[in-house]
Design a protein around this motif. Structure first.
Motif, PDB file in Angstrom:
ATOM      1  N   LEU A  34       0.899  -1.023  -0.030  1.00 41.63           N
ATOM      2  CA  LEU A  34      -0.209   0.058  -0.034  1.00 41.63           C
ATOM      3  C   LEU A  34       0.973   1.263   0.053  1.00 41.63           C
ATOM      4  O   LEU A  34       1.844   1.329   0.621  1.00 41.63           O
ATOM      5  CB  LEU A  34      -0.949  -0.078   1.463  1.00 41.63           C
ATOM      6  CG  LEU A  34      -1.801  -0.978   1.136  1.00 41.63           C
ATOM      7  CD1 LEU A  34      -2.344  -1.145   2.714  1.00 41.63           C
ATOM      8  CD2 LEU A  34      -2.910  -1.000   0.360  1.00 41.63           C
ATOM      9  N   GLY A  35       0.489   2.130  -0.763  1.00 42.59           N
ATOM     10  CA  GLY A  35       1.135   3.470  -0.740  1.00 42.59           C
ATOM     11  C   GLY A  35       0.652   4.444   0.258  1.00 42.59           C
ATOM     12  O   GLY A  35      -0.529   4.717   0.090  1.00 42.59           O
ATOM     13  N   ALA A  36       1.516   4.878   1.160  1.00 47.20           N
ATOM     14  CA  ALA A  36       1.011   5.685   2.139  1.00 47.20           C
ATOM     15  C   ALA A  36       0.387   7.171   1.714  1.00 47.20           C
ATOM     16  O   ALA A  36      -0.448   7.452   2.377  1.00 47.20           O
ATOM     17  CB  ALA A  36       2.240   6.101   3.076  1.00 47.20           C
ATOM     18  N   THR A  37       1.075   7.351   0.408  1.00 48.30           N
ATOM     19  CA  THR A  37       0.358   8.885  -0.022  1.00 48.30           C
ATOM     20  C   THR A  37      -0.733   8.414  -1.022  1.00 48.30           C
ATOM     21  O   THR A  37      -1.367   9.561  -1.469  1.00 48.30           O
ATOM     22  CB  THR A  37       1.637   9.466  -0.938  1.00 48.30           C
ATOM     23  OG1 THR A  37       1.986   8.806  -1.761  1.00 48.30           O
ATOM     24  CG2 THR A  37       2.631   9.824   0.009  1.00 48.30           C
ATOM     25  N   LEU A  38      -0.890   7.322  -1.237  1.00 48.84           N
ATOM     26  CA  LEU A  38      -2.167   7.011  -2.111  1.00 48.84           C
ATOM     27  C   LEU A  38      -3.546   6.630  -1.807  1.00 48.84           C
ATOM     28  O   LEU A  38      -4.593   6.663  -2.275  1.00 48.84           O
ATOM     29  CB  LEU A  38      -1.861   5.992  -3.036  1.00 48.84           C
ATOM     30  CG  LEU A  38      -0.458   5.951  -3.953  1.00 48.84           C
ATOM     31  CD1 LEU A  38       0.024   4.825  -4.829  1.00 48.84           C
ATOM     32  CD2 LEU A  38      -0.731   7.162  -4.843  1.00 48.84           C
ATOM     33  N   VAL A  39      -3.436   6.149  -0.306  1.00 44.05           N
ATOM     34  CA  VAL A  39      -4.455   5.661   0.336  1.00 44.05           C
ATOM     35  C   VAL A  39      -4.783   6.369   1.862  1.00 44.05           C
ATOM     36  O   VAL A  39      -3.544   6.627   2.531  1.00 44.05           O
ATOM     37  CB  VAL A  39      -4.924   4.308   0.477  1.00 44.05           C
ATOM     38  CG1 VAL A  39      -4.854   3.520  -0.858  1.00 44.05           C
ATOM     39  CG2 VAL A  39      -3.770   3.511   1.430  1.00 44.05           C
ATOM     40  N   ASP A  42      -8.372   4.742   6.604  1.00 39.24           N
ATOM     41  CA  ASP A  42      -9.640   3.987   6.398  1.00 39.24           C
ATOM     42  C   ASP A  42      -9.693   3.300   5.058  1.00 39.24           C
ATOM     43  O   ASP A  42     -10.093   2.016   5.124  1.00 39.24           O
ATOM     44  CB  ASP A  42     -10.894   4.738   6.344  1.00 39.24           C
ATOM     45  CG  ASP A  42     -10.897   5.516   7.703  1.00 39.24           C
ATOM     46  OD1 ASP A  42     -10.705   4.997   8.731  1.00 39.24           O
ATOM     47  OD2 ASP A  42     -11.696   6.583   7.869  1.00 39.24           O
ATOM     48  N   GLU A  43      -9.124   3.659   4.048  1.00 37.51           N
ATOM     49  CA  GLU A  43      -9.228   3.109   2.696  1.00 37.51           C
ATOM     50  C   GLU A  43      -8.365   1.915   2.967  1.00 37.51           C
ATOM     51  O   GLU A  43      -8.448   0.792   2.438  1.00 37.51           O
ATOM     52  CB  GLU A  43      -8.409   4.017   1.515  1.00 37.51           C
ATOM     53  CG  GLU A  43      -9.638   5.086   1.205  1.00 37.51           C
ATOM     54  CD  GLU A  43      -8.943   6.018   0.194  1.00 37.51           C
ATOM     55  OE1 GLU A  43      -9.763   6.580  -0.750  1.00 37.51           O
ATOM     56  OE2 GLU A  43      -7.817   6.347   0.488  1.00 37.51           O
ATOM     57  N   ALA A  44      -7.031   2.014   3.605  1.00 38.63           N
ATOM     58  CA  ALA A  44      -6.007   1.038   3.724  1.00 38.63           C
ATOM     59  C   ALA A  44      -6.955  -0.402   4.464  1.00 38.63           C
ATOM     60  O   ALA A  44      -6.572  -1.297   4.184  1.00 38.63           O
ATOM     61  CB  ALA A  44      -4.963   1.602   4.508  1.00 38.63           C
TER      62      ALA A  44
END
Length: 79
Positions: A34-39, A42-44
């Protein structure tokens, strides 16, 4: 990128729950990135829930995974 160099590891970057589901169903991904800047957090959480609860059950995708494992076993995937 490096995780996929390890035999048996099928890592997938999944910025959405749909991609997480497809990565499990279609490609048998067993590592989620998972990209920390992308999600958002809550989305993660939603993406992780979908990833962990999705099985790989479609026979054609299971056959594809067997082909990948055969390449790994043969050593062809290594330089």
């Amino acid at each position: 990128m490096v995780a996929n160099k390890v035999p048996g590891v099928r890592a997938a970057m999944a910025p959405t729950a749909t991609i997480a589901r497809y990565s499990r169903e279609h490609n048998g991904a067993n590592v989620l990135t998972l990209g920390a800047t992308l999600v958002s957090p809550d989305e993660a959480r939603a993406i992780v829930d979908v990833f962990l609860s999705t099985p790989m059950v479609e026979p054609r995708y299971i056959r594809r995974l067997a082909k990948i494992a055969a390449v790994e076993k043969s050593g062809l995937s290594r330089p």
